[in-house]
Design a protein around this motif. Sequence first.
Motif, PDB file in Angstrom:
ATOM      1  N   GLY A 144       0.940  -1.295   0.233  1.00 43.90           N
ATOM      2  CA  GLY A 144       0.053   0.084  -0.032  1.00 43.90           C
ATOM      3  C   GLY A 144       0.791   1.470   0.048  1.00 43.90           C
ATOM      4  N   LYS A 145       2.081   1.216  -0.164  1.00 48.62           N
ATOM      5  CA  LYS A 145       2.974   2.108  -0.008  1.00 48.62           C
ATOM      6  C   LYS A 145       3.401   2.588  -1.748  1.00 48.62           C
ATOM      7  N   ARG A 146       3.729   3.939  -1.882  1.00 49.41           N
ATOM      8  CA  ARG A 146       4.227   4.315  -3.057  1.00 49.41           C
ATOM      9  C   ARG A 146       5.956   4.098  -3.043  1.00 49.41           C
ATOM     10  N   ALA A 147       6.287   3.792  -4.196  1.00 47.13           N
ATOM     11  CA  ALA A 147       7.692   3.136  -4.488  1.00 47.13           C
ATOM     12  C   ALA A 147       8.044   3.457  -5.729  1.00 47.13           C
ATOM     13  N   MET A 200      22.833   9.742  -7.102  1.00 46.12           N
ATOM     14  CA  MET A 200      23.280  10.961  -6.603  1.00 46.12           C
ATOM     15  C   MET A 200      22.018  11.485  -6.146  1.00 46.12           C
ATOM     16  N   ASP A 201      20.943  11.632  -6.899  1.00 45.59           N
ATOM     17  CA  ASP A 201      19.611  12.100  -6.212  1.00 45.59           C
ATOM     18  C   ASP A 201      19.299  11.674  -5.079  1.00 45.59           C
ATOM     19  N   PHE A 202      19.410  10.130  -5.187  1.00 47.53           N
ATOM     20  CA  PHE A 202      18.752   9.428  -4.058  1.00 47.53           C
ATOM     21  C   PHE A 202      19.524   9.791  -2.649  1.00 47.53           C
ATOM     22  N   ALA A 203      21.033   9.706  -2.773  1.00 48.87           N
ATOM     23  CA  ALA A 203      21.756   9.894  -1.942  1.00 48.87           C
ATOM     24  C   ALA A 203      21.696  11.321  -1.038  1.00 48.87           C
ATOM     25  N   LEU A 204      21.418  12.360  -2.139  1.00 41.05           N
ATOM     26  CA  LEU A 204      21.302  13.867  -1.612  1.00 41.05           C
ATOM     27  C   LEU A 204      19.831  13.795  -0.773  1.00 41.05           C
ATOM     28  N   THR A 205      18.802  12.918  -1.342  1.00 38.43           N
ATOM     29  CA  THR A 205      17.667  12.829  -0.509  1.00 38.43           C
ATOM     30  C   THR A 205      17.898  12.450   0.887  1.00 38.43           C
ATOM     31  N   LEU A 206      18.726  11.328   0.992  1.00 34.50           N
ATOM     32  CA  LEU A 206      19.146  10.793   2.315  1.00 34.50           C
ATOM     33  C   LEU A 206      19.621  11.920   3.157  1.00 34.50           C
ATOM     34  N   ASP A 228       7.637   7.640   0.844  1.00 37.99           N
ATOM     35  CA  ASP A 228       6.474   7.476   1.374  1.00 37.99           C
ATOM     36  C   ASP A 228       6.705   7.333   2.841  1.00 37.99           C
ATOM     37  N   GLY A 229       6.435   8.263   3.728  1.00 37.13           N
ATOM     38  CA  GLY A 229       6.796   8.249   5.214  1.00 37.13           C
ATOM     39  C   GLY A 229       8.473   8.076   5.330  1.00 37.13           C
ATOM     40  N   LYS A 230       8.889   7.118   6.125  1.00 36.84           N
ATOM     41  CA  LYS A 230      10.406   6.874   6.257  1.00 36.84           C
ATOM     42  C   LYS A 230      10.763   5.888   5.158  1.00 36.84           C
ATOM     43  N   THR A 231      10.103   5.617   4.281  1.00 35.63           N
ATOM     44  CA  THR A 231      10.561   4.632   3.162  1.00 35.63           C
ATOM     45  C   THR A 231      10.911   5.201   2.082  1.00 35.63           C
ATOM     46  N   ILE A 232      12.155   5.157   1.674  1.00 37.44           N
ATOM     47  CA  ILE A 232      12.546   6.053   0.248  1.00 37.44           C
ATOM     48  C   ILE A 232      13.332   5.091  -0.698  1.00 37.44           C
ATOM     49  N   THR A 233      12.755   5.294  -1.836  1.00 38.42           N
ATOM     50  CA  THR A 233      13.414   4.291  -2.924  1.00 38.42           C
ATOM     51  C   THR A 233      13.533   5.161  -3.985  1.00 38.42           C
ATOM     52  N   SER A 234      14.374   4.373  -5.016  1.00 37.59           N
ATOM     53  CA  SER A 234      14.959   5.180  -6.253  1.00 37.59           C
ATOM     54  C   SER A 234      15.185   4.098  -7.297  1.00 37.59           C
ATOM     55  N   ARG A 235      15.385   4.515  -8.550  1.00 36.99           N
ATOM     56  CA  ARG A 235      15.339   3.796  -9.648  1.00 36.99           C
ATOM     57  C   ARG A 235      16.581   2.788 -10.144  1.00 36.99           C
ATOM     58  N   GLY A 236      17.775   3.394 -10.059  1.00 35.14           N
ATOM     59  CA  GLY A 236      18.983   2.792 -10.312  1.00 35.14           C
ATOM     60  C   GLY A 236      20.272   3.566 -10.516  1.00 35.14           C
ATOM     61  N   PRO A 237      21.283   3.194 -10.943  1.00 36.69           N
ATOM     62  CA  PRO A 237      22.783   3.702 -11.124  1.00 36.69           C
ATOM     63  C   PRO A 237      22.552   5.160 -11.305  1.00 36.69           C
ATOM     64  N   GLY A 238      21.772   5.592 -12.500  1.00 35.74           N
ATOM     65  CA  GLY A 238      21.566   6.844 -12.815  1.00 35.74           C
ATOM     66  C   GLY A 238      20.760   7.829 -11.978  1.00 35.74           C
ATOM     67  N   THR A 239      20.181   7.327 -10.888  1.00 30.78           N
ATOM     68  CA  THR A 239      19.314   8.117  -9.945  1.00 30.78           C
ATOM     69  C   THR A 239      20.301   8.195  -8.454  1.00 30.78           C
ATOM     70  N   VAL A 270       2.225  -2.857  -4.404  1.00 33.31           N
ATOM     71  CA  VAL A 270       3.085  -1.644  -4.305  1.00 33.31           C
ATOM     72  C   VAL A 270       2.409  -0.597  -5.231  1.00 33.31           C
ATOM     73  N   LEU A 271       2.119   0.558  -4.778  1.00 31.03           N
ATOM     74  CA  LEU A 271       1.625   1.635  -5.645  1.00 31.03           C
ATOM     75  C   LEU A 271       3.150   2.359  -6.408  1.00 31.03           C
ATOM     76  N   ARG A 272       3.282   1.947  -7.462  1.00 32.90           N
ATOM     77  CA  ARG A 272       4.817   2.071  -8.326  1.00 32.90           C
ATOM     78  C   ARG A 272       4.530   3.513  -8.695  1.00 32.90           C
ATOM     79  N   GLU A 273       5.498   4.437  -8.747  1.00 34.27           N
ATOM     80  CA  GLU A 273       5.655   5.671  -9.416  1.00 34.27           C
ATOM     81  C   GLU A 273       6.958   5.721 -10.137  1.00 34.27           C
ATOM     82  N   PRO A 274       6.932   6.673 -11.421  1.00 30.58           N
ATOM     83  CA  PRO A 274       8.037   6.793 -12.018  1.00 30.58           C
ATOM     84  C   PRO A 274       9.190   7.657 -11.888  1.00 30.58           C
ATOM     85  N   GLN A 275       9.031   8.378 -10.728  1.00 25.68           N
ATOM     86  CA  GLN A 275      10.061   9.451 -10.530  1.00 25.68           C
ATOM     87  C   GLN A 275      11.217   8.765 -10.069  1.00 25.68           C
TER      88      GLN A 275
END
Length: 181
Positions: free
Chosen positions: A116-119, A155-161, A142-153, A132-137
């Motif tokens: 039931g979470k966005r990921a 840096m954005d993922f790490a900066l969000t963390l 979603d709360g304290k769950t953070i997901t990302s797409r792959g190697p190309g993302t 899972v509520l899949r999103e393309p970003q």
Amino acid sequence: MKSVLVPLANGSEELEAVTVLNILRRAGIEAVSASLDGHPIRGSRGTMLITDTGLEEALKRDFDMVVLPGGQPGTNNLKADARIIKLIQRMAAEDRYVCAICAAPSVLATAGLLDGKRATSFPGALDAFPQVLREPQAVVEDGKTITSRGPGTAMDFALTLVERLAGKAKRDEVEYGLVRV
């Protein structure tokens, strides 16, 4: 000081693992890499990585966040390790950050943490999990769950963390030093 555990398995994606560890450390966050068996790991592209510690030792302490890198067969190796499943379930139950990139969101889904979470994930990695509520970003929170797409993302993922653990000003400082713009 905030602390983050980054478990690594043979076949983990090197770019994701190293990017996350490097950017967290640039922010002054304690980022600890731990191999499942306490030995160096061979990444998904053949790069040998020496971790800070083994998982057994790392599990003796608490962390504010856990980050699972993707890659194959690393994701499947993480998913098959009962200690990883127990760790992420415990951290989620304690309202701590549980994060994953690339194929590794499937580890969270396997543990029931994405129901039931966005990921987001590497294309197809969450296809077996219709709950899972899949999103393309590039990065999905979603709360304290953070997901990302792959190697190309990564840096954005790490900066969000960094932003979640140390604030927007620290993220901006780290990002400025990376000369991304």
